[in-house]
Design a protein around this motif. Sequence first.
Motif, PDB file in Angstrom:
ATOM      1  N   LEU A  12      54.941  73.113  35.785  1.00 55.62           N
ATOM      2  CA  LEU A  12      56.246  72.577  36.166  1.00 55.62           C
ATOM      3  C   LEU A  12      56.430  72.597  37.684  1.00 55.62           C
ATOM      4  N   LYS A  13      55.991  73.691  38.307  1.00 55.45           N
ATOM      5  CA  LYS A  13      56.078  73.778  39.772  1.00 55.45           C
ATOM      6  C   LYS A  13      55.234  72.689  40.437  1.00 55.45           C
ATOM      7  N   ALA A  14      54.068  72.418  39.847  1.00 50.88           N
ATOM      8  CA  ALA A  14      53.137  71.458  40.443  1.00 50.88           C
ATOM      9  C   ALA A  14      53.695  70.033  40.473  1.00 50.88           C
ATOM     10  N   VAL A  15      54.590  69.707  39.529  1.00 47.35           N
ATOM     11  CA  VAL A  15      55.110  68.334  39.475  1.00 47.35           C
ATOM     12  C   VAL A  15      56.528  68.218  40.052  1.00 47.35           C
ATOM     13  N   ASP A  17      59.474  68.857  43.311  1.00 45.86           N
ATOM     14  CA  ASP A  17      59.584  68.943  44.766  1.00 45.86           C
ATOM     15  C   ASP A  17      60.044  70.352  45.160  1.00 45.86           C
ATOM     16  N   LYS A  18      60.257  70.557  46.446  1.00 49.21           N
ATOM     17  CA  LYS A  18      60.613  71.901  46.940  1.00 49.21           C
ATOM     18  C   LYS A  18      61.937  72.406  46.367  1.00 49.21           C
ATOM     19  N   ARG A  19      62.787  71.464  45.950  1.00 55.16           N
ATOM     20  CA  ARG A  19      64.088  71.858  45.391  1.00 55.16           C
ATOM     21  C   ARG A  19      63.997  72.270  43.926  1.00 55.16           C
ATOM     22  N   GLY A  20      62.864  71.950  43.274  1.00 53.66           N
ATOM     23  CA  GLY A  20      62.768  72.189  41.840  1.00 53.66           C
ATOM     24  C   GLY A  20      63.231  70.993  41.027  1.00 53.66           C
ATOM     25  N   VAL A  21      63.237  69.820  41.675  1.00 51.47           N
ATOM     26  CA  VAL A  21      63.582  68.560  41.008  1.00 51.47           C
ATOM     27  C   VAL A  21      62.296  67.768  40.786  1.00 51.47           C
ATOM     28  N   ILE A  22      62.197  67.126  39.633  1.00 56.71           N
ATOM     29  CA  ILE A  22      61.009  66.323  39.317  1.00 56.71           C
ATOM     30  C   ILE A  22      61.238  64.904  39.825  1.00 56.71           C
ATOM     31  N   ALA A  23      60.572  64.566  40.912  1.00 57.95           N
ATOM     32  CA  ALA A  23      60.715  63.248  41.548  1.00 57.95           C
ATOM     33  C   ALA A  23      59.389  62.514  41.384  1.00 57.95           C
ATOM     34  N   ALA A  24      59.080  62.151  40.145  1.00 52.18           N
ATOM     35  CA  ALA A  24      57.748  61.658  39.803  1.00 52.18           C
ATOM     36  C   ALA A  24      57.703  60.145  39.636  1.00 52.18           C
ATOM     37  N   THR A  62      52.631  58.172  46.043  1.00 51.72           N
ATOM     38  CA  THR A  62      52.642  59.644  45.937  1.00 51.72           C
ATOM     39  C   THR A  62      52.930  60.331  47.278  1.00 51.72           C
ATOM     40  N   LYS A  63      52.923  59.573  48.364  1.00 55.72           N
ATOM     41  CA  LYS A  63      53.365  60.145  49.645  1.00 55.72           C
ATOM     42  C   LYS A  63      54.872  60.421  49.612  1.00 55.72           C
ATOM     43  N   HIS A  64      55.543  59.824  48.616  1.00 58.22           N
ATOM     44  CA  HIS A  64      56.999  59.934  48.513  1.00 58.22           C
ATOM     45  C   HIS A  64      57.440  60.455  47.142  1.00 58.22           C
ATOM     46  N   ALA A  65      56.513  61.023  46.380  1.00 52.26           N
ATOM     47  CA  ALA A  65      56.819  61.509  45.027  1.00 52.26           C
ATOM     48  C   ALA A  65      56.290  62.923  44.849  1.00 52.26           C
ATOM     49  N   SER A  66      56.915  63.668  43.939  1.00 50.74           N
ATOM     50  CA  SER A  66      56.441  65.032  43.676  1.00 50.74           C
ATOM     51  C   SER A  66      55.242  65.028  42.726  1.00 50.74           C
ATOM     52  N   ALA A  67      55.078  63.927  41.975  1.00 54.92           N
ATOM     53  CA  ALA A  67      53.988  63.849  40.994  1.00 54.92           C
ATOM     54  C   ALA A  67      53.771  62.402  40.591  1.00 54.92           C
ATOM     55  N   ILE A  68      52.661  62.158  39.898  1.00 53.36           N
ATOM     56  CA  ILE A  68      52.356  60.832  39.352  1.00 53.36           C
ATOM     57  C   ILE A  68      51.935  60.993  37.897  1.00 53.36           C
ATOM     58  N   LEU A  69      52.434  60.097  37.061  1.00 59.39           N
ATOM     59  CA  LEU A  69      52.011  60.038  35.656  1.00 59.39           C
ATOM     60  C   LEU A  69      50.980  58.933  35.522  1.00 59.39           C
ATOM     61  N   LEU A  70      49.794  59.300  35.044  1.00 62.38           N
ATOM     62  CA  LEU A  70      48.707  58.345  34.848  1.00 62.38           C
ATOM     63  C   LEU A  70      48.164  58.466  33.432  1.00 62.38           C
ATOM     64  N   ARG A  82      46.001  60.911  45.036  1.00 55.45           N
ATOM     65  CA  ARG A  82      47.423  61.204  44.809  1.00 55.45           C
ATOM     66  C   ARG A  82      48.062  62.084  45.882  1.00 55.45           C
ATOM     67  N   ASN A  83      47.411  62.253  47.016  1.00 53.47           N
ATOM     68  CA  ASN A  83      48.040  62.937  48.156  1.00 53.47           C
ATOM     69  C   ASN A  83      48.630  64.307  47.809  1.00 53.47           C
ATOM     70  N   LYS A  84      47.907  65.054  46.983  1.00 52.03           N
ATOM     71  CA  LYS A  84      48.292  66.417  46.584  1.00 52.03           C
ATOM     72  C   LYS A  84      49.540  66.474  45.691  1.00 52.03           C
ATOM     73  N   ALA A  85      50.001  65.324  45.217  1.00 49.05           N
ATOM     74  CA  ALA A  85      51.124  65.319  44.272  1.00 49.05           C
ATOM     75  C   ALA A  85      50.632  65.864  42.929  1.00 49.05           C
ATOM     76  N   GLY A  86      51.562  66.361  42.118  1.00 50.89           N
ATOM     77  CA  GLY A  86      51.198  66.854  40.795  1.00 50.89           C
ATOM     78  C   GLY A  86      50.714  65.723  39.897  1.00 50.89           C
ATOM     79  N   LEU A  87      50.048  66.083  38.794  1.00 50.66           N
ATOM     80  CA  LEU A  87      49.477  65.080  37.899  1.00 50.66           C
ATOM     81  C   LEU A  87      49.917  65.319  36.456  1.00 50.66           C
ATOM     82  N   LEU A  88      50.564  64.302  35.891  1.00 51.72           N
ATOM     83  CA  LEU A  88      50.826  64.275  34.448  1.00 51.72           C
ATOM     84  C   LEU A  88      49.878  63.253  33.845  1.00 51.72           C
ATOM     85  N   LEU A  89      49.284  63.591  32.701  1.00 50.39           N
ATOM     86  CA  LEU A  89      48.425  62.632  32.010  1.00 50.39           C
ATOM     87  C   LEU A  89      48.990  62.305  30.635  1.00 50.39           C
ATOM     88  N   ALA A  90      48.954  61.014  30.301  1.00 51.54           N
ATOM     89  CA  ALA A  90      49.429  60.543  29.007  1.00 51.54           C
ATOM     90  C   ALA A  90      48.375  60.835  27.943  1.00 51.54           C
TER      91      ALA A  90
END
Length: 336
Positions: A12-15, A17-24, A62-70, A82-90
């Motif tokens: 959850l932390k990995a995906v 942002d610093k605020r604890g909001v998921i901006a994916a 991903t330069k502007h997102a906390s994570a990417i779903l692929l 993904r520029n160190k953004a978190g990764l969700l996989l379907a």
Amino acid sequence: MTKPTPGKLAGLKAVSDKRGVIAAAAMDQRGSLQKSIAKERGGTATAHDLEEFKVHVTSVLTKHASAILLDPEFGLPAAEHRNKAGLLLAYEKTGYDANTPGRLPDLLDVWSVRRLKEAGADCIKILLYYTPFEDSTVNDLKHAWVERIGDECRCHDIPFFLETVGYDENGGGEKTLVYAKKKPEVVSGSMAEFGKERYGVDVLKVEVPVEMAFVEGTRAFKGEKAYSRAEALQHFRDAESMTHKPFIYLSAGVTNPVFIETLELSAESGTKFNGVLCGRATWYDGIPIFAKQGAKAFEDWLNTTGVENINNVNKALQAATPWYVKFGANSLEELG
């Protein structure tokens, strides 16, 4: 709610942002994306086209997102950009079985939660077409299916994101006034069901509980009223009250201006949503450019309009509430 286990907390932390909001950002579209590219091109779209499209979207957004779903079918090359953004996989196959009633889901044949985690996933995402109004024999199959995935994610200690998308069980379509009036109950009922502990869902990825084109007093309003603005605001609050789980909104294929107004309406209602997983509202309008002008022109479009789109979403996300609040914590550090 009990504190997340170490693996789920790390995911959850990995995906977030610093605020604890998921901006994916979401880029797991497969069949629909292939059809859209082919249509714009007036020809065909190959697996390479899908991979290339996903690489460009991922490397820029991903330069502007906390994570990417692929997706693991065409998205793994993009995961490397993904520029160190978190990764969700379907984990689900694209679409649904059209030969049987009830929009039954299926899992990817050569993947498991173990394999997705080994491929670098911080979280697992499943899409389920669901309505509480469907025949109970159909929904019982779906409930058991989600329970299995929840147990698999528990076993491998990785967060489980469940995306529910409603539909008209009578086949009347989802863009009608009749369905718009029913949608609040579809969304609320889905959140109430899958927020139950038996499913092991960590984050609910949900539709907003109204159809914006039918909300009187909004810019998106098309003239046919299903709800007043005040009623729409109450539907947001009612849906939130159905679960204690963290939940995030999906963009459901609407345009960027409509999605921004949707998030503004949610904020106005006082709903404590925990972020977004936003796909087509950021990159969809670039499909014709990719199809007709090629990858370089698409990359240029992403770096201008695409970035503007995702920054619009991020600005609207200032109204989101950190997911750790749902666990009674005042900070991420408090959870460990």
